[in-house]
Design a protein around this motif. Structure first.
Motif, PDB file in Angstrom:
ATOM      1  N   ALA A 248      37.095  41.163  51.018  1.00 46.90           N
ATOM      2  CA  ALA A 248      36.731  42.281  50.151  1.00 46.90           C
ATOM      3  C   ALA A 248      37.731  43.416  50.239  1.00 46.90           C
ATOM      4  O   ALA A 248      37.952  44.141  49.262  1.00 46.90           O
ATOM      5  N   ARG A 249      38.365  43.586  51.398  1.00 52.61           N
ATOM      6  CA  ARG A 249      39.292  44.699  51.596  1.00 52.61           C
ATOM      7  C   ARG A 249      40.737  44.306  51.271  1.00 52.61           C
ATOM      8  O   ARG A 249      41.414  44.978  50.493  1.00 52.61           O
ATOM      9  N   GLU A 250      41.205  43.215  51.833  1.00 55.12           N
ATOM     10  CA  GLU A 250      42.606  42.815  51.673  1.00 55.12           C
ATOM     11  C   GLU A 250      42.847  41.999  50.411  1.00 55.12           C
ATOM     12  O   GLU A 250      43.983  41.867  49.962  1.00 55.12           O
ATOM     13  N   GLY A 251      41.793  41.403  49.859  1.00 52.82           N
ATOM     14  CA  GLY A 251      41.988  40.469  48.764  1.00 52.82           C
ATOM     15  C   GLY A 251      42.481  39.142  49.302  1.00 52.82           C
ATOM     16  O   GLY A 251      41.985  38.629  50.307  1.00 52.82           O
ATOM     17  N   LEU A 252      43.496  38.568  48.660  1.00 48.17           N
ATOM     18  CA  LEU A 252      44.030  37.266  49.029  1.00 48.17           C
ATOM     19  C   LEU A 252      44.640  37.293  50.428  1.00 48.17           C
ATOM     20  O   LEU A 252      45.453  38.162  50.745  1.00 48.17           O
ATOM     21  N   THR A 253      44.241  36.331  51.254  1.00 51.35           N
ATOM     22  CA  THR A 253      44.844  36.140  52.568  1.00 51.35           C
ATOM     23  C   THR A 253      45.274  34.684  52.681  1.00 51.35           C
ATOM     24  O   THR A 253      44.635  33.791  52.116  1.00 51.35           O
ATOM     25  N   LEU A 254      46.370  34.445  53.408  1.00 45.68           N
ATOM     26  CA  LEU A 254      46.851  33.084  53.656  1.00 45.68           C
ATOM     27  C   LEU A 254      46.778  32.819  55.149  1.00 45.68           C
ATOM     28  O   LEU A 254      47.141  33.680  55.964  1.00 45.68           O
ATOM     29  N   TYR A 295      39.361  51.929  48.650  1.00 44.21           N
ATOM     30  CA  TYR A 295      38.825  51.360  47.412  1.00 44.21           C
ATOM     31  C   TYR A 295      38.540  49.863  47.502  1.00 44.21           C
ATOM     32  O   TYR A 295      37.829  49.322  46.659  1.00 44.21           O
ATOM     33  N   LEU A 296      39.115  49.170  48.487  1.00 45.22           N
ATOM     34  CA  LEU A 296      38.940  47.739  48.718  1.00 45.22           C
ATOM     35  C   LEU A 296      39.606  46.904  47.618  1.00 45.22           C
ATOM     36  O   LEU A 296      39.067  46.728  46.519  1.00 45.22           O
ATOM     37  N   LEU A 297      40.782  46.369  47.934  1.00 41.98           N
ATOM     38  CA  LEU A 297      41.540  45.600  46.952  1.00 41.98           C
ATOM     39  C   LEU A 297      40.755  44.400  46.437  1.00 41.98           C
ATOM     40  O   LEU A 297      40.742  44.106  45.240  1.00 41.98           O
ATOM     41  N   GLY A 298      40.107  43.661  47.360  1.00 37.84           N
ATOM     42  CA  GLY A 298      39.386  42.474  46.930  1.00 37.84           C
ATOM     43  C   GLY A 298      38.272  42.779  45.951  1.00 37.84           C
ATOM     44  O   GLY A 298      38.035  42.023  44.994  1.00 37.84           O
ATOM     45  N   GLN A 299      37.585  43.891  46.159  1.00 40.89           N
ATOM     46  CA  GLN A 299      36.487  44.262  45.265  1.00 40.89           C
ATOM     47  C   GLN A 299      36.989  44.632  43.870  1.00 40.89           C
ATOM     48  O   GLN A 299      36.210  44.629  42.905  1.00 40.89           O
ATOM     49  N   VAL A 372      42.933  49.236  40.171  1.00 44.57           N
ATOM     50  CA  VAL A 372      42.399  50.335  40.973  1.00 44.57           C
ATOM     51  C   VAL A 372      42.595  51.608  40.157  1.00 44.57           C
ATOM     52  O   VAL A 372      43.669  52.215  40.161  1.00 44.57           O
ATOM     53  N   GLY A 373      41.528  52.002  39.419  1.00 40.16           N
ATOM     54  CA  GLY A 373      41.638  53.187  38.580  1.00 40.16           C
ATOM     55  C   GLY A 373      42.623  52.968  37.452  1.00 40.16           C
ATOM     56  O   GLY A 373      42.443  52.115  36.585  1.00 40.16           O
ATOM     57  N   ASN A 374      43.699  53.738  37.473  1.00 44.50           N
ATOM     58  CA  ASN A 374      44.684  53.670  36.397  1.00 44.50           C
ATOM     59  C   ASN A 374      45.743  52.607  36.626  1.00 44.50           C
ATOM     60  O   ASN A 374      46.389  52.142  35.682  1.00 44.50           O
ATOM     61  N   TYR A 375      45.976  52.204  37.874  1.00 43.67           N
ATOM     62  CA  TYR A 375      47.049  51.255  38.175  1.00 43.67           C
ATOM     63  C   TYR A 375      46.522  49.835  38.308  1.00 43.67           C
ATOM     64  O   TYR A 375      45.371  49.606  38.707  1.00 43.67           O
ATOM     65  N   ASP A 376      47.399  48.875  37.992  1.00 41.16           N
ATOM     66  CA  ASP A 376      47.130  47.460  38.199  1.00 41.16           C
ATOM     67  C   ASP A 376      48.230  46.898  39.102  1.00 41.16           C
ATOM     68  O   ASP A 376      49.418  47.222  38.925  1.00 41.16           O
TER      69      ASP A 376
END
Length: 636
Positions: A248-254, A295-299, A372-376
């Motif tokens: 939920a926080r980091e998003g993609l992990t390998l 903001y939690l990248l994964g979310q 995240v808000g205005n940025y992708d």
């Protein structure tokens, strides 16, 4: 049903079980929210010792928030044993606040618009239809402002649209900011600094007018299917093997990245990112956003679309996360994986034997996109045929806007009267290295210029210096393009056929680090961004570059506290944390939507193989290579 792998991603059923377990133990209820819920990954030694069929203790970590009182807790629970293994009450003044939730973003609009002072300030600026005003909820940071410590806050800058389908970023209501207490649900401070003109020109990137008709289609096909194989969360491709994770926080992990059954990286992720802004005005000095920790990248992950976000023979992985209520929320096609042709791999025409050989490079791409808000941001991990590993981040979206003050040293004018403050996008990649095993060492390698001397009479000589980084106190390093500085991670146990340690080399980004003054709040809170590299001994509790709870934390957590232990690094289980990113002076060409800008880094094998590992790559037989003059195939 087969026993799970210790790193298998949480399922929807497990998220439901976690919420039920916490409720049964009196930790969840009507007023309790789940800003964070994720798999509590077992320690590395447990994972490495695991064999198929072994029992697995499935545990979760939850950050819980009481939205009535503001109290928060950090809980670790075992789903397997139905127990609470850790329950820690958090002190917001000391530990920071839990991450921001979607429901809190949505609440800000109502809270701000209910404030009489804010309404009067907006109406004084000539705005009468509040339904077209968009208060933008933004993380508050921590600045020692009287009365803020321990409060759960957001700050709100506002924008106005001309009509519902008009993008409001073109019309900032500048000079006005509301400080919002999310627990008390009210504006606790209003700063009405200046009545700056609201830019009038629209900036609607989705209403561009006539589209060009000259682009011919490009088709990417793999008629025999892709070269990779997927078994649950495990992927194999051309000697590579790794596991997919999603947090939920980091998003993609390998996880457990190996090539030819030789380990290279145990875990790779983007552990933090920060976007600090340069405008020191009374309504903007606080603009510093931690898109992972706050903001939690994964979310914020997007659902990806075939033909737009990814091209070719695609394999999608869905993601399942917990929402603010602790219920499972699915994100279809959150992760995209595909192969790409990447030009020439190697080529030579020999003048003596007349041998003429060309081979084409190919890479496996594992990616996801967040808004995240205005940025992708798109995060793209690349694995190459020759053993190279790369991370590329693609920044796009809409730049954060302001009213432009002529001659401003802190902003660019994008359109008449519309400004965009200077800012940075700084990322921390956490690379838990495992080059041919757990015992690794890190060397800093610099170019060395050799002066003219009897042994170098013509001055053409140059060499290199190799300096072992022995302790964590020496492991905070800066990049230096003038000497081509790189860092080599070598095995302390395995050598190649020439007797040298097998190794990988980290080629860092060459860009400015955090630009804020050393005394600034952001320099304490984002201390990771003051160095290009940090090296720590592995500790399963040390996951985040800026600490566990970044939101409204005063600073000093994360990497500064980790390296304070000054542990020995030589021949140990080491983790590299690499800071990379962009310093963005927005251009008119970035408006009304920003073409992709990129940053990242590369890891290359350095004596890991005994020779070029791609000699066995066959010649290309692509039938779609066409001579535009003869319109016949000429690729072989």
């Amino acid at each position: 049903m087969p026993s799970p792998h210790p790193l298998d991603r949480l399922t929807a059923d497990e998220i439901v079980a976690a919420r039920t377990l916490l409720t049964e133990h009196g930790l969840a209820g009507p007023d309790i929210r789940f800003p964070y819920l994720a798999l509590e990954e077992p320690a590395k030694d447990v994972v490495l010792a695991h064999k198929p069929g072994d029992p697995v203790d499935r545990r979760v970590r939850a950050i819980l928030l009481d939205v009535r009182t503001g109290a928060s807790r950090d809980v670790v629970a075992s789903l397997t044993r139905a127990t609470i293994d850790r329950d820690t009450a958090l002190d917001p003044a000391r530990d920071g606040q839990p991450p921001i939730m979607l429901e809190e973003f949505m609440a800000v609009d109502e809270i701000v618009k209910a404030d009489p002072g804010w309404r009067a300030a907006v109406e004084r600026r000539g705005i009468t239809d509040l339904d077209l005003v968009r208060p933008c909820p933004l993380s508050a940071g921590e600045f020692g402002i009287k009365g803020e410590t321990g409060r759960r806050l957001l700050r709100a800058l506002s924008f106005v649209a001309n009509r519902p389908d008009d993008h409001c970023w073109a019309h900032p209501i500048d000079g006005l900011v509301a400080y919002v207490d999310l627990i008390e649900k009210r504006v606790v401070q209003l700063i009405d600094h200046a009545d700056l003109p609201i830019p009038a020109e629209e900036g609607n990137f989705d209403q561009p007018g006539p589209l060009r008709q000259t682009l011919k289609p490009i088709s990417i096909t793999q008629p025999e299917g892709p070269s990779f194989a997927v078994h649950g969360d495990e992927v194999t491709w051309e000697g590579w093997r790794f596991r997919i994770g999603f947090d939920a926080r980091e998003g993609l992990t390998l996880h457990q990245i190996s090539i030819n059954d030789r380990p290279v990286i145990y875990r790779a992720s983007v552990a933090e990112m920060v976007v600090p802004y340069a405008d020191p005005s009374p309504v903007r000095f606080w603009q510093n956003y931690f898109d992972a920790g706050e903001y939690l990248l994964g979310q914020q992950a997007n659902e990806l679309r075939l033909g737009c976000d990814c091209l070719g023979e695609i394999h999608y992985f869905d993601a399942v996360l917990a929402d603010g209520e602790g219920n499972p929320r699915g994100i279809p096609s959150a992760i995209c994986m595909h192969e790409e042709d990447f030009g020439v791999l190697w080529k030579h025409t020999d003048i003596f034997t007349e041998a003429r050989e060309t081979r084409r490079q190919r890479r496996l791409v594992i990616s996801f996109f967040v808004t995240v808000g205005n940025y992708d941001y798109g995060f793209y991990w690349y694995l190459y045929l020759d053993g190279t590993i790369q991370l590329e981040v693609k920044a796009t979206g809409v730049v954060f806007t302001s009213s432009y003050i002529p001659g401003s040293p802190y902003a660019t004018q994008l359109a008449p009267g519309l400004g965009a403050p200077f800012h940075q996008h700084l990322f921390s990649a956490r690379l838990d290295m495992m080059v041919d095993g757990l015992a690794n060492a890190v060397d800093e390698v610099d170019l060395v210029r050799v002066p003219v001397s009897p042994s170098n009479p013509y001055g053409n000589a140059f060499s290199r210096s190799i300096s072992r980084i022995g302790r964590e106190s020496d492991g905070a390093r800066v990049a230096d393009a003038s000497v081509g500085r790189v860092w080599q991670i070598s095995s302390a146990e395995r050598a190649n056929r020439l007797g040298d340690p097998t190794a990988y080399t980290l080629y860092p980004t060459q860009s400015p680090l955090l630009a804020a003054d050393d005394s600034a709040s952001i320099s304490r809170r984002a201390a990771f961004a003051t160095r290009a590299l940090w090296i720590t001994r592995y500790d399963p509790a040390e996951r985040y570059a800026a600490g566990d709870l970044v939101n409204q934390h005063a600073g000093g957590a994360g990497l500064p506290s980790y390296v304070a232990a000054d542990r020995d690094l030589d021949g140990r289980d080491v983790v590299l944390w690499h800071t990379f990113g962009l310093t963005h002076y927005p251009r008119p060409e970035d408006w009304p939507v920003m073409p992709v800008d990129t940053c990242g880094f590369t890891l290359k094998p350095a004596g890991f193989f005994d020779r070029n590992p791609t000699l066995d790559v066959p010649e290309s037989t692509a039938d779609h290579c066409v001579d535009s003059r003869a319109r016949t195939s000429h690729c072989h």
